[in-house]
Design an enzyme around this catalytic site. Structure first.
Site, PDB file in Angstrom:
ATOM      1  N   HIS A  97       0.992  -1.274  -0.322  1.00 48.74           N
ATOM      2  CA  HIS A  97      -0.163  -0.280   0.170  1.00 48.74           C
ATOM      3  C   HIS A  97       0.542   1.387  -0.217  1.00 48.74           C
ATOM      4  O   HIS A  97       0.018   2.182   0.377  1.00 48.74           O
ATOM      5  CB  HIS A  97      -0.756   0.092   1.137  1.00 48.74           C
ATOM      6  CG  HIS A  97      -2.133  -1.462   1.170  1.00 48.74           C
ATOM      7  ND1 HIS A  97      -2.070  -1.963   2.142  1.00 48.74           N
ATOM      8  CD2 HIS A  97      -3.095  -0.974  -0.020  1.00 48.74           C
ATOM      9  CE1 HIS A  97      -3.567  -2.627   1.496  1.00 48.74           C
ATOM     10  NE2 HIS A  97      -3.631  -1.868   0.207  1.00 48.74           N
ATOM     11  N   ASP A 163      -6.903   3.992   9.245  1.00 46.22           N
ATOM     12  CA  ASP A 163      -7.520   4.221   9.025  1.00 46.22           C
ATOM     13  C   ASP A 163      -8.518   3.011   7.898  1.00 46.22           C
ATOM     14  O   ASP A 163      -9.680   2.558   8.101  1.00 46.22           O
ATOM     15  CB  ASP A 163      -8.294   5.612   7.507  1.00 46.22           C
ATOM     16  CG  ASP A 163      -8.279   6.875   9.093  1.00 46.22           C
ATOM     17  OD1 ASP A 163      -8.009   7.187  10.118  1.00 46.22           O
ATOM     18  OD2 ASP A 163      -7.617   8.044   8.102  1.00 46.22           O
ATOM     19  N   GLU A 277     -11.064  12.974  14.669  1.00 45.80           N
ATOM     20  CA  GLU A 277     -10.264  12.972  13.022  1.00 45.80           C
ATOM     21  C   GLU A 277     -10.647  14.494  12.586  1.00 45.80           C
ATOM     22  O   GLU A 277     -11.379  15.144  12.804  1.00 45.80           O
ATOM     23  CB  GLU A 277     -10.035  11.612  12.122  1.00 45.80           C
ATOM     24  CG  GLU A 277      -9.172  10.525  12.601  1.00 45.80           C
ATOM     25  CD  GLU A 277      -8.875   9.987  11.614  1.00 45.80           C
ATOM     26  OE1 GLU A 277      -9.685  10.411  10.230  1.00 45.80           O
ATOM     27  OE2 GLU A 277      -8.214   8.947  11.249  1.00 45.80           O
TER      28      GLU A 277
END
Ligand code: FAD
Length: 527
Positions: A97, A163, A277
């Protein structure tokens, strides 16, 4: 097919051919003597699968791929390269990723870390509840979603999540692992008790704060430079069942940041949230993009009207309080009281109660949706910066109200503060010096043939930050020369280099980060 794409493919094929020729000729015969030979593939199918990453911005094929069944297989490969006259580089790859080729190993071998977990019914996650403090021993290749599912069976869960739960444990703790719980519990690297690392010399070392601490601190946030993390012992806490998920809309950045900073200073629920957040929405054009599974169509219409009438960006504060069914009423009351102290636009508080797992895994829902539209595997020129608290308003006016004002590109901008005291300066990860700093994640998706434009926006932001001395630090950093790496690490640089010499003296590990290269038996050079 565009000419650039076609020429990239031709170059890739040639690169594979050249790599294979040079690598196979010089090394394959020797590798044949190793027990792991059958687990190494030089086939184009294997190598091309590891020649890109989530960023989708660059292509580089390794010469071969190792599919290990155990940490011993990895140690054997590293020892072989370390002791060979013709050493080659080695890059562990978790879920891939990364954005900028950080997992690449041109002319070297990529280790498919996921292969370590295959064939293990227990998913290589072992939960211990015997002592006072619960923890889990977790394979470095494990996805965080699997760690969550395994620990939930014991009524426990990790104390901080990214997340998105599909990166691997080794991949995120090689960076830091930040998310909405980090303000209270620190990043994931602050929640690791012990690591098993195969160093760049092929040695298997168990390390912690008390045992081989130099390697322990080096590897946490160490960008894969000191070895392969094959196991991590991570802190757990009791898992709740539900989350009261709140989103508040602001038009005033000062009120927005002041409220965020207040929330990260509060102690655990009932006083405050478990998760904090936020987002910047540059204009009404971007409002539909925040829809996800949270907002109804009428909410979106209402927010769009607000954004359209506002001369500038709007801001979304996101909080969540975790609870069990027995405390549902009191948590709802506490959240109501908490909201009374905040300064969002009147009538723009939205909340939902969702199972905690759905909340933690929320980005996966986005992924499924974007995949269905063919918009998940597009290029991602992401820029993530840690910005000191004292500069966040300046940052907002320079970029969100300045250079990015009319930007209509697809993507998401996250912005939330964290507490420095929850980080450990001995670790390799680099953060600003102020007690509170913000993570500002500009997560572009280049869906409109606009990679170059977005990359230029990012460069402009970096240059302005530098010239204006905003004191920002890049997260998931990407540099290609020594001066930039040295500047990035600042006063941690000499320690980083000395640890590199100690644990990976031939600079074999994770060459895709482009920090070091080895040129002769006695010289370790920075790229
Ligand atoms: P890879 O991309 O496979 O590897 C990253 C680097 O770590 C490489 O240099 C590799 O060589 C090295 N490495 C991999 N495994 C090991 C190992 N076992 N031992 C030693 N080195 C290793 N990050 C956050 O902190 N918070 C977020 O909220 C967040 N959200 C994200 C959302 C999405 C959709 C995506 C795509 C990424 C997000 N990230 C986030 C970034 C992510 O945490 C990093 O990119 C992380 O490195 C990805 O893990 P990976 O397993 O894919 O690592």
């Amino acid at each position: 097919m565009e000419i650039t794409r076609l020429s990239s493919l031709i170059i890739l094929s040639l690169t594979i051919l050249i790599n294979l020729t040079s690598f196979v000729l010089s090394q394959l015969n020797e590798l044949q003597t190793l027990d792991i030979y059958s687990k190494i593939s030089t086939g184009t199918h294997a190598t091309s699968s590891f020649s890109t990453d989530f960023g989708n911005l660059s292509i580089s094929s390794p010469a071969a791929v190792l599919y290990p069944s155990s940490p011993d297989d990895i140690a054997m490969l590293v020892r072989f390269s370390y002791t060979s006259m013709k050493s080659f580089t080695i890059s562990p790859r978790g879920a891939g990723h990364s954005m900028n080729g950080q997992t690449f190993a041109p002319d070297g071998i990529v280790i498919d870390m996921l292969s370590l977990g295959r064939g293990h019914d227990d998913c290589r996650v072992t939960v211990s509840t015997d002592g006072l403090i619960p923890y889990a021993d977790v394979g470095g290749e494990q996805h965080w979603i699997d760690v969550l599912n395994a620990t939930l069976k014991h009524g426990l869960m990790p104390r901080v999540f990214t997340d998105y739960l599909y990166p691997t444990v080794g991949g995120t703790i090689s960076n830091a692992g930040i998310g909405g719980q980090a303000f209270r519990n620190g990043p994931q690297i602050s929640n690791v008790y012990e690591l098993d690392v195969i160093t760049g010399t092929g040695e298997m070392v168990t390390c912690s704060r008390d045992r081989e601490p130099d390697l322990f601190y080096a590897a946490l946030g160490g960008l894969g430079q000191f070895g392969v993390i094959t196991k991590a012992r991570i802190a757990l806490e009791p898992a709740k069942k539900m989350a009261r998920w709140v989103r508040l809309i602001y038009t005033d950045v000062e009120l927005f940041t002041r409220d965020q900073e207040k929330l990260i200073s509060l102690e655990k629920t009932p006083a405050g949230f478990d998760f904090v957040e936020g987002q910047v929405i540059l204009s009404e054009v971007q409002v539909p993009g925040i829809k996800s599974s949270f907002f109804s169509d009428s909410d979106i219409e209402k927010i769009t009207r607000l954004a359209a009438g506002n001369n500038g960006p709007i801001y979304l504060l996101e909080g969540a309080a975790y609870y069990d069914y027995s405390s549902a009423t009191s948590v709802a009351e506490n959240v109501t009281l908490l909201l009374e102290e905040l300064h969002y636009e009147s009538g723009f508080a939205f909340n939902r109660d969702v199972p905690l797992v759905d909340f933690l895994d929320r980005v996966h829902y986005e992924e499924t949706f974007l995949r269905s539209l063919g918009l998940w595997l597009v290029p991602h020129p992401w820029l993530i910066l840690f910005v000191p608290k004292s500069k966040i308003l300046d940052f907002d006016s320079k970029f969100f109200k300045g250079t990015l004002k009319d930007n209509k590109a697809a993507g998401l901008i996250l912005i939330y503060p964290m507490n420095r005291k929850k980080w450990d300066d001995k670790m390799s990860a680099v953060i600003p010096t102020e007690e509170v700093f913000y993570a500002v994640s500009i997560l572009w998706s280049a869906v409109a043939n606009d990679i170059e434009i977005l990359e230029n926006e990012n460069k402009k932001i970096l240059t302005i930050c530098e010239n204006s001395k905003l004191g920002c630090k890049e997260y998931l950093p990407h540099y290609t020369n020594m001066a930039d790496w040295q500047k990035h690490f600042g006063n941690k640089w000499s320690k980083f280099v000395s640890r590199k010499k100690k644990f990976d003296p031939k600079a074999l590990m994770s060459p895709g980060q482009q920090i070091f290269r080895w040129v002769s038996s006695s010289v370790l050079q920075v790229k």
